[in-house]
Design an enzyme around this catalytic site. Structure first.
Site, PDB file in Angstrom:
ATOM      1  N   ARG A  69      -9.278   9.613   1.883  1.00  0.00           N
ATOM      2  CA  ARG A  69      -9.106   8.547   2.390  1.00  0.00           C
ATOM      3  C   ARG A  69      -7.504   8.415   2.941  1.00  0.00           C
ATOM      4  O   ARG A  69      -7.137   7.891   3.790  1.00  0.00           O
ATOM      5  CB  ARG A  69      -9.219   7.325   1.393  1.00  0.00           C
ATOM      6  N   LYS A 102      -0.570   6.884   6.959  1.00  0.00           N
ATOM      7  CA  LYS A 102      -1.728   6.194   7.048  1.00  0.00           C
ATOM      8  C   LYS A 102      -1.319   4.701   6.731  1.00  0.00           C
ATOM      9  O   LYS A 102      -1.911   3.895   7.812  1.00  0.00           O
ATOM     10  CB  LYS A 102      -2.379   6.446   5.442  1.00  0.00           C
ATOM     11  N   ASN A 103      -0.374   4.221   5.958  1.00  0.00           N
ATOM     12  CA  ASN A 103       0.122   2.804   5.970  1.00  0.00           C
ATOM     13  C   ASN A 103       0.813   2.245   7.013  1.00  0.00           C
ATOM     14  O   ASN A 103       1.135   1.162   7.053  1.00  0.00           O
ATOM     15  CB  ASN A 103       0.658   2.535   4.437  1.00  0.00           C
ATOM     16  N   ARG A 126      -6.347  -7.217  -6.332  1.00  0.00           N
ATOM     17  CA  ARG A 126      -5.790  -7.330  -4.884  1.00  0.00           C
ATOM     18  C   ARG A 126      -6.336  -8.571  -4.145  1.00  0.00           C
ATOM     19  O   ARG A 126      -7.080  -8.355  -3.081  1.00  0.00           O
ATOM     20  CB  ARG A 126      -6.517  -6.041  -4.121  1.00  0.00           C
ATOM     21  N   CYS A 185     -10.260  -3.325  -6.230  1.00  0.00           N
ATOM     22  CA  CYS A 185     -10.328  -1.930  -6.193  1.00  0.00           C
ATOM     23  C   CYS A 185      -9.925  -1.599  -7.371  1.00  0.00           C
ATOM     24  O   CYS A 185      -9.538  -2.237  -8.298  1.00  0.00           O
ATOM     25  CB  CYS A 185      -9.894  -1.446  -5.139  1.00  0.00           C
ATOM     26  N   ARG A 194      -9.724  -1.826   2.010  1.00  0.00           N
ATOM     27  CA  ARG A 194      -8.737  -3.206   1.589  1.00  0.00           C
ATOM     28  C   ARG A 194      -8.094  -3.635   3.075  1.00  0.00           C
ATOM     29  O   ARG A 194      -7.915  -4.811   3.347  1.00  0.00           O
ATOM     30  CB  ARG A 194      -7.978  -3.226   0.670  1.00  0.00           C
ATOM     31  N   ASP A 219       3.212   4.114  -4.952  1.00  0.00           N
ATOM     32  CA  ASP A 219       1.914   5.190  -4.405  1.00  0.00           C
ATOM     33  C   ASP A 219       2.525   6.491  -4.972  1.00  0.00           C
ATOM     34  O   ASP A 219       1.465   7.539  -4.686  1.00  0.00           O
ATOM     35  CB  ASP A 219       1.907   4.887  -2.891  1.00  0.00           C
TER      36      ASP A 219
HETATM   37  C1  EPZ Z   1       0.021  -1.978   0.624  1.00  0.00           C
HETATM   38  O1  EPZ Z   1      -1.067  -2.393  -0.196  1.00  0.00           O
HETATM   39  C2  EPZ Z   1      -0.384  -0.517   0.507  1.00  0.00           C
HETATM   40  N1  EPZ Z   1      -1.638  -0.397   1.323  1.00  0.00           N
HETATM   41  C3  EPZ Z   1      -0.808   0.272  -0.813  1.00  0.00           C
HETATM   42  O2  EPZ Z   1      -1.120   1.569  -0.626  1.00  0.00           O
HETATM   43  C4  EPZ Z   1       0.428  -0.074  -1.644  1.00  0.00           C
HETATM   44  O3  EPZ Z   1       0.329   0.649  -2.834  1.00  0.00           O
HETATM   45  C5  EPZ Z   1       0.863  -1.485  -1.543  1.00  0.00           C
HETATM   46  O4  EPZ Z   1       1.003  -1.984  -0.185  1.00  0.00           O
HETATM   47  C6  EPZ Z   1       2.260  -1.502  -2.434  1.00  0.00           C
HETATM   48  O5  EPZ Z   1       3.039  -1.004  -1.934  1.00  0.00           O
HETATM   49  C7  EPZ Z   1      -1.496  -0.309   2.897  1.00  0.00           C
HETATM   50  O6  EPZ Z   1      -0.614  -0.605   3.245  1.00  0.00           O
HETATM   51  C8  EPZ Z   1      -2.906  -0.390   3.652  1.00  0.00           C
HETATM   52  P1  EPZ Z   1       0.394  -5.570  -1.653  1.00  0.00           P
HETATM   53  P2  EPZ Z   1      -1.203  -4.081  -0.026  1.00  0.00           P
HETATM   54  O7  EPZ Z   1       0.033  -6.672  -0.929  1.00  0.00           O
HETATM   55  O8  EPZ Z   1      -0.645  -4.729   0.787  1.00  0.00           O
HETATM   56  C9  EPZ Z   1      -0.310  -8.860  -5.128  1.00  0.00           C
HETATM   57  C10 EPZ Z   1      -2.390   3.353  -1.045  1.00  0.00           C
HETATM   58  O9  EPZ Z   1      -2.244   4.218  -2.004  1.00  0.00           O
HETATM   59  N2  EPZ Z   1      -0.925  -9.648  -3.934  1.00  0.00           N
HETATM   60  O10 EPZ Z   1       1.897  -5.254  -1.463  1.00  0.00           O
HETATM   61  O11 EPZ Z   1      -2.461  -4.697  -0.608  1.00  0.00           O
HETATM   62  C11 EPZ Z   1      -1.246  -7.693  -5.244  1.00  0.00           C
HETATM   63  O12 EPZ Z   1      -2.326  -8.073  -6.267  1.00  0.00           O
HETATM   64  C12 EPZ Z   1      -2.364   1.893  -1.064  1.00  0.00           C
HETATM   65  O13 EPZ Z   1      -2.030   3.925   0.241  1.00  0.00           O
HETATM   66  C13 EPZ Z   1      -1.201 -10.976  -4.373  1.00  0.00           C
HETATM   67  O14 EPZ Z   1      -1.052 -11.422  -5.347  1.00  0.00           O
HETATM   68  O15 EPZ Z   1      -0.505  -4.641  -1.304  1.00  0.00           O
HETATM   69  C14 EPZ Z   1      -0.184  -6.495  -5.863  1.00  0.00           C
HETATM   70  O16 EPZ Z   1      -0.188  -6.785  -7.290  1.00  0.00           O
HETATM   71  C15 EPZ Z   1      -2.744   1.705  -2.500  1.00  0.00           C
HETATM   72  N3  EPZ Z   1      -1.683 -11.619  -3.360  1.00  0.00           N
HETATM   73  C16 EPZ Z   1       1.203  -6.861  -5.263  1.00  0.00           C
HETATM   74  O17 EPZ Z   1       0.854  -8.455  -4.779  1.00  0.00           O
HETATM   75  C17 EPZ Z   1      -1.876 -11.430  -2.072  1.00  0.00           C
HETATM   76  O18 EPZ Z   1      -2.191 -12.230  -1.251  1.00  0.00           O
HETATM   77  C18 EPZ Z   1       1.703  -5.983  -4.207  1.00  0.00           C
HETATM   78  O19 EPZ Z   1       0.256  -5.977  -3.105  1.00  0.00           O
HETATM   79  C19 EPZ Z   1      -1.298 -10.189  -1.768  1.00  0.00           C
HETATM   80  C20 EPZ Z   1      -0.786  -9.345  -2.848  1.00  0.00           C
END
Ligand code: EPZ
Length: 422
Positions: A397, A22-23, A122, A117, A93, A305
């Site tokens: 999803r 998916k990702n 996020r 979420c 998202r 995850d």
């Molecule tokens: C990706 O989400 C994945 N989703 C998530 O998978 C996964 O859990 C996550 O990466 C971490 O590996 C997709 O790829 C579609 P991040 P993402 O930006 O990119 C903070 C699933 O279950 N952050 O790496 O949204 C954020 O709050 C999903 O398949 C900021 O502060 O995650 C988090 O604490 C859930 N500011 C951390 O960084 C930003 O601008 C990591 O988030 C962006 C992120």
């Protein structure tokens, strides 16, 4: 509404094929906006989020054909849209992934702020900070990110946090910028490496995708690409836990064990036996599950995850394990539901202390987010008696026909209408 019902206690046996990731599929679909030609994608998983992304791309003028098990063709040659509407973005998202491509290809993007979420706030501040560095003028207007730029220019971007979709958005935007972009402290997930490879196949000039230092030399345009989506490492890990938690013998085929080293190590520490080759992994669960401490982190650390799924296994381990969640601030929503099944888990800040119990008991539980749903199903497979998991739209999803795949391994699991209607 539907629910999943599980009658626990069966040792799973047999082989299951991993679906496309998916990702990886979602960012690659968003990247089609950059191409002046059709992107032909195979091994795209049949998931709710994939359908949502296809609908969003269509709303932006991308011609979408196929899918649902056949090749997915995305042609943005004639696309002109630049507004990603709130009613779609709020349901997924990952819609934010169209921001970078829209800005790079059309010089303008209006993408609804995704909102939080279940697992956390996020924010997307790192995405916006990077696009600002690339020369975009960004305003927030009535809940929409409005970004404009005649032509993005290369820049050095340091990510305060190695955001996965943040890295992806900036890599896509920089592909068509003028000059060189360096992204430092980039996310190293395999899905980032996959996106970089696809962009290069489209004509981009990217080095280091999948490492924490990515160099992108902007090009004038990007073209068509044919690509088969990589296997889903989180689905693979979920089925391995299913084998471990039932003391079964499960093989996942068409996967990449190399993407799951941290999880496999922890399954071995928890008493499982693992056999693997380049594209398959077999797990032999033991009758004595041992407690193992886990700390999630960015790749190649233990994947956030997989935290909820592994916690279900630790719930029946001998001993006490401590599971630290370092990525998201609220990713323990499955704890309260696992406790309804008899698990002994206490949350202390960003850690959960899991004292293993002999057996879980089946109970009616409620899914709250994608990976929590998987955790509850895994708990139900091991529990004595019957478990019903409601609100399973969450699981649809990110898992392709999970109950059919588990049933093929011998699980007593089925989907039915939820009389509670939730
Ligand atoms: C990706 O989400 C994945 N989703 C998530 O998978 C996964 O859990 C996550 O990466 C971490 O590996 C997709 O790829 C579609 P991040 P993402 O930006 O990119 C903070 C699933 O279950 N952050 O790496 O949204 C954020 O709050 C999903 O398949 C900021 O502060 O995650 C988090 O604490 C859930 N500011 C951390 O960084 C930003 O601008 C990591 O988030 C962006 C992120």
């Amino acid at each position: 509404m539907e629910r999943i019902v599980i009658r626990g206690g069966t040792r799973l046996r047999g082989a299951v094929a991993a679906s496309g990731a998916k990702n990886a599929a979602l960012p690659i679909m968003a990247a089609s906006l950059l191409a002046e030609g059709p992107c032909r994608l195979s091994n795209v998983p049949e998931l709710r989020d994939v359908r949502t992304m296809a609908t969003l791309l269509e709303s932006l003028g991308v011609r979408v054909a196929g899918g649902a098990g056949a090749q997915l063709v995305l042609d943005a040659s004639a696309a002109t849209g630049h507004r990603a509407a709130y009613d779609l973005v709020r349901t997924m998202r990952a819609s934010v992934l169209v921001l970078g491509p829209l800005l790079a290809r059309f010089g303008e993007a209006q993408v609804s702020l995704p909102g939080g979420c279940a697992i956390g706030a996020r924010p997307i501040n790192l995405h916006l900070k990077g696009l600002d560095k690339l020369g975009a003028e960004i305003t927030i207007d009535e809940g929409y990110v409005c970004a404009r730029s005649r032509r993005l220019r290369g820049a050095r971007i340091y990510l305060d946090l190695p955001s996965v979709t943040g890295t992806m958005n900036l890599m896509m935007a920089a592909s068509l910028a003028r000059g060189i972009t360096l992204i430092e402290n980039a996310a190293c997930e395999p899905e980032v490496a996959e996106l970089g490879a696809v962009l290069n196949d489209m004509g981009a000039c990217i080095e280091g995708a999948g490492t924490d230092h990515i160099r992108i030399e902007g090009v004038q345009w990007l073209g068509a690409v044919d690509h088969s989506v990589m296997p889903d490492r989180i689905e693979t890990g979920t089925f391995l836990v299913a084998g471990a938690i039932t003391g079964g013998d499960v093989t996942v085929r068409g996967c990449r064990p190399a993407h799951l080293e941290a999880v496999i190590e922890k399954l071995i520490e928890a008493g499982a036996e693992i056999q693997m080759d380049a594209d398959a992994v077999r797990i032999l669960g033991s009758d004595r599950v041992r407690a193992a401490d886990v700390k999630t982190g960015g790749y190649p650390a233990f994947a956030t995850d997989m935290q909820a799924q592994f916690m279900a296994l630790m719930a029946i381990a001998e001993g006490t394990s401590v599971m630290a969640e370092t990525i998201f601030e609220n990713r323990f929503m499955h704890v309260a539901e696992l406790r309804r099944m008899g698990a002994d888990i206490r949350v202390q800040g960003n850690s959960a202390v899991v004292r293993g119990v002999k057996r879980l008991s089946g109970a009616p539980v409620m899914a709250t987010d994608l990976r929590a749903s998987a955790s509850l199903i895994l708990g139900g497979l091991a529990a004595e008696g019957r478990t019903t998991v409601s609100r399973i739209y969450h699981i649809d999803r990110g898992y392709e026909q999970i109950e059919k795949k588990l049933s093929a391994l011998g699980a007593q699991i089925w989907r039915e209408k939820d009389p509670g209607g939730v």
